[in-house]
Design a protein around this motif. Structure first.
Motif, PDB file in Angstrom:
ATOM      1  N   VAL A  47       0.822  -1.213   0.000  1.00  0.00           N
ATOM      2  CA  VAL A  47       0.000   0.000   0.000  1.00  0.00           C
ATOM      3  C   VAL A  47       0.856   1.262   0.000  1.00  0.00           C
ATOM      4  O   VAL A  47       0.396   2.314  -0.434  1.00  0.00           O
ATOM      5  CB  VAL A  47      -1.027   0.030   1.153  1.00  0.00           C
ATOM      6  CG1 VAL A  47      -2.094  -1.022   0.948  1.00  0.00           C
ATOM      7  CG2 VAL A  47      -0.364  -0.131   2.495  1.00  0.00           C
ATOM      8  N   ASP A  48       2.123   1.168   0.446  1.00  0.00           N
ATOM      9  CA  ASP A  48       3.000   2.342   0.417  1.00  0.00           C
ATOM     10  C   ASP A  48       3.657   2.543  -0.953  1.00  0.00           C
ATOM     11  O   ASP A  48       4.444   3.457  -1.143  1.00  0.00           O
ATOM     12  CB  ASP A  48       4.064   2.272   1.515  1.00  0.00           C
ATOM     13  CG  ASP A  48       5.110   1.193   1.279  1.00  0.00           C
ATOM     14  OD1 ASP A  48       5.084   0.498   0.247  1.00  0.00           O
ATOM     15  OD2 ASP A  48       5.989   1.038   2.161  1.00  0.00           O
ATOM     16  N   GLY A  49       3.349   1.647  -1.919  1.00  0.00           N
ATOM     17  CA  GLY A  49       3.875   1.769  -3.270  1.00  0.00           C
ATOM     18  C   GLY A  49       5.095   0.916  -3.552  1.00  0.00           C
ATOM     19  O   GLY A  49       5.524   0.826  -4.704  1.00  0.00           O
ATOM     20  N   SER A  50       5.665   0.275  -2.543  1.00  0.00           N
ATOM     21  CA  SER A  50       6.840  -0.583  -2.747  1.00  0.00           C
ATOM     22  C   SER A  50       6.471  -1.736  -3.673  1.00  0.00           C
ATOM     23  O   SER A  50       5.453  -2.404  -3.484  1.00  0.00           O
ATOM     24  CB  SER A  50       7.341  -1.156  -1.422  1.00  0.00           C
ATOM     25  OG  SER A  50       7.716  -0.136  -0.541  1.00  0.00           O
ATOM     26  N   ARG A  51       7.323  -1.975  -4.665  1.00  0.00           N
ATOM     27  CA  ARG A  51       7.056  -3.030  -5.640  1.00  0.00           C
ATOM     28  C   ARG A  51       7.207  -4.400  -4.996  1.00  0.00           C
ATOM     29  O   ARG A  51       8.119  -4.629  -4.194  1.00  0.00           O
ATOM     30  CB  ARG A  51       8.016  -2.909  -6.824  1.00  0.00           C
ATOM     31  CG  ARG A  51       7.676  -3.783  -7.996  1.00  0.00           C
ATOM     32  CD  ARG A  51       8.473  -3.404  -9.228  1.00  0.00           C
ATOM     33  NE  ARG A  51       9.899  -3.374  -8.996  1.00  0.00           N
ATOM     34  CZ  ARG A  51      10.727  -4.372  -9.278  1.00  0.00           C
ATOM     35  NH1 ARG A  51      10.276  -5.477  -9.824  1.00  0.00           N
ATOM     36  NH2 ARG A  51      12.014  -4.262  -9.023  1.00  0.00           N
ATOM     37  N   VAL A  52       6.315  -5.307  -5.354  1.00  0.00           N
ATOM     38  CA  VAL A  52       6.317  -6.674  -4.833  1.00  0.00           C
ATOM     39  C   VAL A  52       6.391  -7.627  -6.017  1.00  0.00           C
ATOM     40  O   VAL A  52       5.683  -7.455  -7.008  1.00  0.00           O
ATOM     41  CB  VAL A  52       5.035  -6.943  -4.002  1.00  0.00           C
ATOM     42  CG1 VAL A  52       4.949  -8.396  -3.592  1.00  0.00           C
ATOM     43  CG2 VAL A  52       5.002  -6.036  -2.781  1.00  0.00           C
ATOM     44  N   GLU A  53       7.268  -8.621  -5.908  1.00  0.00           N
ATOM     45  CA  GLU A  53       7.438  -9.612  -6.972  1.00  0.00           C
ATOM     46  C   GLU A  53       6.816 -10.930  -6.534  1.00  0.00           C
ATOM     47  O   GLU A  53       7.000 -11.353  -5.392  1.00  0.00           O
ATOM     48  CB  GLU A  53       8.928  -9.811  -7.250  1.00  0.00           C
ATOM     49  CG  GLU A  53       9.612  -8.538  -7.675  1.00  0.00           C
ATOM     50  CD  GLU A  53      11.131  -8.629  -7.618  1.00  0.00           C
ATOM     51  OE1 GLU A  53      11.670  -9.529  -6.934  1.00  0.00           O
ATOM     52  OE2 GLU A  53      11.770  -7.771  -8.239  1.00  0.00           O
ATOM     53  N   ARG A  54       6.094 -11.568  -7.443  1.00  0.00           N
ATOM     54  CA  ARG A  54       5.475 -12.864  -7.141  1.00  0.00           C
ATOM     55  C   ARG A  54       6.386 -13.972  -7.641  1.00  0.00           C
ATOM     56  O   ARG A  54       6.869 -13.931  -8.766  1.00  0.00           O
ATOM     57  CB  ARG A  54       4.116 -12.959  -7.827  1.00  0.00           C
ATOM     58  CG  ARG A  54       3.404 -14.230  -7.469  1.00  0.00           C
ATOM     59  CD  ARG A  54       2.005 -14.243  -7.983  1.00  0.00           C
ATOM     60  NE  ARG A  54       1.352 -15.436  -7.482  1.00  0.00           N
ATOM     61  CZ  ARG A  54       0.295 -15.972  -8.012  1.00  0.00           C
ATOM     62  NH1 ARG A  54      -0.272 -15.407  -9.049  1.00  0.00           N
ATOM     63  NH2 ARG A  54      -0.221 -17.058  -7.502  1.00  0.00           N
ATOM     64  N   SER A  55       6.601 -14.980  -6.798  1.00  0.00           N
ATOM     65  CA  SER A  55       7.432 -16.115  -7.207  1.00  0.00           C
ATOM     66  C   SER A  55       6.544 -17.265  -7.681  1.00  0.00           C
ATOM     67  O   SER A  55       5.343 -17.264  -7.464  1.00  0.00           O
ATOM     68  CB  SER A  55       8.340 -16.560  -6.062  1.00  0.00           C
ATOM     69  OG  SER A  55       7.570 -16.991  -4.969  1.00  0.00           O
ATOM     70  N   ASP A  56       7.164 -18.237  -8.312  1.00  0.00           N
ATOM     71  CA  ASP A  56       6.427 -19.373  -8.876  1.00  0.00           C
ATOM     72  C   ASP A  56       5.706 -20.200  -7.822  1.00  0.00           C
ATOM     73  O   ASP A  56       4.702 -20.845  -8.119  1.00  0.00           O
ATOM     74  CB  ASP A  56       7.372 -20.281  -9.668  1.00  0.00           C
ATOM     75  CG  ASP A  56       7.879 -19.618 -10.938  1.00  0.00           C
ATOM     76  OD1 ASP A  56       7.212 -18.679 -11.430  1.00  0.00           O
ATOM     77  OD2 ASP A  56       8.946 -20.026 -11.432  1.00  0.00           O
ATOM     78  N   ASP A  57       6.206 -20.205  -6.583  1.00  0.00           N
ATOM     79  CA  ASP A  57       5.578 -21.015  -5.534  1.00  0.00           C
ATOM     80  C   ASP A  57       4.426 -20.291  -4.833  1.00  0.00           C
ATOM     81  O   ASP A  57       3.882 -20.789  -3.851  1.00  0.00           O
ATOM     82  CB  ASP A  57       6.622 -21.484  -4.521  1.00  0.00           C
ATOM     83  CG  ASP A  57       7.210 -20.344  -3.698  1.00  0.00           C
ATOM     84  OD1 ASP A  57       6.879 -19.165  -3.957  1.00  0.00           O
ATOM     85  OD2 ASP A  57       8.011 -20.640  -2.797  1.00  0.00           O
ATOM     86  N   GLY A  58       4.062 -19.101  -5.324  1.00  0.00           N
ATOM     87  CA  GLY A  58       2.943 -18.371  -4.740  1.00  0.00           C
ATOM     88  C   GLY A  58       3.326 -17.394  -3.653  1.00  0.00           C
ATOM     89  O   GLY A  58       2.489 -16.666  -3.142  1.00  0.00           O
ATOM     90  N   ALA A  59       4.603 -17.378  -3.272  1.00  0.00           N
ATOM     91  CA  ALA A  59       5.087 -16.413  -2.285  1.00  0.00           C
ATOM     92  C   ALA A  59       5.352 -15.080  -2.988  1.00  0.00           C
ATOM     93  O   ALA A  59       5.336 -14.990  -4.209  1.00  0.00           O
ATOM     94  CB  ALA A  59       6.356 -16.926  -1.614  1.00  0.00           C
ATOM     95  N   PHE A  60       5.604 -14.064  -2.198  1.00  0.00           N
ATOM     96  CA  PHE A  60       5.901 -12.740  -2.720  1.00  0.00           C
ATOM     97  C   PHE A  60       7.154 -12.227  -2.032  1.00  0.00           C
ATOM     98  O   PHE A  60       7.459 -12.613  -0.911  1.00  0.00           O
ATOM     99  CB  PHE A  60       4.736 -11.781  -2.445  1.00  0.00           C
ATOM    100  CG  PHE A  60       3.465 -12.171  -3.138  1.00  0.00           C
ATOM    101  CD1 PHE A  60       3.140 -11.644  -4.365  1.00  0.00           C
ATOM    102  CD2 PHE A  60       2.601 -13.091  -2.561  1.00  0.00           C
ATOM    103  CE1 PHE A  60       1.974 -12.009  -5.016  1.00  0.00           C
ATOM    104  CE2 PHE A  60       1.425 -13.459  -3.192  1.00  0.00           C
ATOM    105  CZ  PHE A  60       1.117 -12.917  -4.433  1.00  0.00           C
ATOM    106  N   ARG A  61       7.890 -11.345  -2.705  1.00  0.00           N
ATOM    107  CA  ARG A  61       9.079 -10.734  -2.131  1.00  0.00           C
ATOM    108  C   ARG A  61       9.033  -9.249  -2.425  1.00  0.00           C
ATOM    109  O   ARG A  61       8.731  -8.844  -3.545  1.00  0.00           O
ATOM    110  CB  ARG A  61      10.344 -11.332  -2.746  1.00  0.00           C
ATOM    111  CG  ARG A  61      11.633 -10.781  -2.115  1.00  0.00           C
ATOM    112  CD  ARG A  61      12.870 -11.451  -2.678  1.00  0.00           C
ATOM    113  NE  ARG A  61      13.073 -11.158  -4.082  1.00  0.00           N
ATOM    114  CZ  ARG A  61      13.683 -10.066  -4.554  1.00  0.00           C
ATOM    115  NH1 ARG A  61      14.134  -9.153  -3.731  1.00  0.00           N
ATOM    116  NH2 ARG A  61      13.829  -9.900  -5.842  1.00  0.00           N
TER     117      ARG A  61
END
Length: 73
Positions: A47-61
């Motif tokens: 929500v603060d605008g920081s980019r989030v990457e989705r991984s193949d296992d369904g997790a996010f970083r």
């Protein structure tokens, strides 16, 4: 144009709770008597605008960090 299509809570590897927002690129046109909204590119952010990457296992970083996020079901 990006449009928010989802929002969910996630638990971070640091034990903190985060809110992740899903955006999709939406194309608008007036064919067939109304708006058509084909979805294209998808991106995630906190929500603060920081980019989030989705991984193949369904997790996010959180991009540029070691902070991992798991969706709270």
């Amino acid at each position: 144009m990006d449009e928010q299509t989802d929002q969910f809570d996630a638990l971070g590897s640091d034990g903190e709770a985060y809110t992740v927002v899903k955006y999709q690129t939406v194309l608008r046109n007036r064919n067939y008597g109304g708006f058509m909204r084909p979805h294209g590119f998808t991106r995630y952010a906190l929500v603060d605008g920081s980019r989030v990457e989705r991984s193949d296992d369904g997790a996010f970083r959180v991009a540029g960090t070691d902070l991992m996020l798991r969706k709270i079901l």
